[in-house]
Design a protein around this motif. Structure first.
Motif, PDB file in Angstrom:
ATOM      1  N   LYS A  80     -24.348  13.948 -20.997  1.00  0.00           N
ATOM      2  CA  LYS A  80     -25.456  13.663 -21.905  1.00  0.00           C
ATOM      3  C   LYS A  80     -26.368  14.880 -21.915  1.00  0.00           C
ATOM      4  O   LYS A  80     -26.820  15.337 -20.867  1.00  0.00           O
ATOM      5  N   THR A  82     -29.934  16.541 -23.435  1.00  0.00           N
ATOM      6  CA  THR A  82     -31.221  16.257 -24.061  1.00  0.00           C
ATOM      7  C   THR A  82     -32.047  17.533 -24.089  1.00  0.00           C
ATOM      8  O   THR A  82     -31.877  18.426 -23.258  1.00  0.00           O
ATOM      9  N   ALA A  87     -32.319  13.161 -27.552  1.00  0.00           N
ATOM     10  CA  ALA A  87     -30.870  13.208 -27.362  1.00  0.00           C
ATOM     11  C   ALA A  87     -30.252  14.246 -28.279  1.00  0.00           C
ATOM     12  O   ALA A  87     -30.575  14.317 -29.460  1.00  0.00           O
TER      13      ALA A  87
END
Length: 173
Positions: A80, A82, A87
């Protein structure tokens, strides 16, 4: 009708008349994507950012024996990214392989399944993630750093045995 063997030798790990390899060995019979998800929820805005994104990554290895004596190994990678709490992308990939293992003592099968087999699968999973991020508009594509599967395995074994776990190395979770 012919007299050929329909299994093309799949059940026989070595050609007829040949000696099996000495010492421990494994064969990769097949590799596959079991599950894959790529999300780029804020595109195209997520493609324009300043600085370096924050990366959270998870790694899991799972293995199971099959009734036919083969082993399935899954390598699950979660990434993930960011930037400023926004995001950028999220990827989940479960990349698997079907392995045939021979000449390995019973006590060494688990480490082979959870260290050596994922080590073999990793470059292919890494390429899938790089391609997905590149196709998602991120340049340069996201390239996973090499992982130390032996250290991940040792840390997880220590954690299972109640010992204080060593902090994971860079890129591990």
């Amino acid at each position: 009708m012919t007299d050929t063997n329909a299994d093309n030798g799949a059940s026989n790990p070595v050609p007829q008349g040949a000696q099996p390899p000495a010492g421990p060995h494994f064969r990769v019979l097949t590799q596959f994507v079991r599950d894959f998800s790529f999300e780029n929820p804020k595109a195209p805005e997520s493609l324009r950012f300043e600085g370096k994104p924050q990366i959270d990554m998870g790694v899991e290895m799972n293995a199971q024996g099959r009734a036919d004596g083969l082993f399935e190994v899954d390598l699950k990678l979660s990434v993930k990214a960011t930037s400023n709490d926004n995001a950028m992308f999220q990827i989940e990939l479960v990349y698997g392989g079907l392995f045939q293992i021979g000449g390995v003592e019973e006590k060494n099968i688990e480490p082979m399944l959870l260290i050596e087999c994922p080590r073999y699968l990793f470059p292919f999973a890494r390429q899938i993630i790089a391609t997905a991020t590149g196709d998602g508009g991120f340049y340069p594509p996201f390239l996973l750093e090499p992982l130390d599967f032996a250290a991940i395995y040792a840390a997880r074994k220590a954690q299972q045995n109640g010992a204080p776990a060593m902090p994971p190395a860079q890129g591990e979770a």
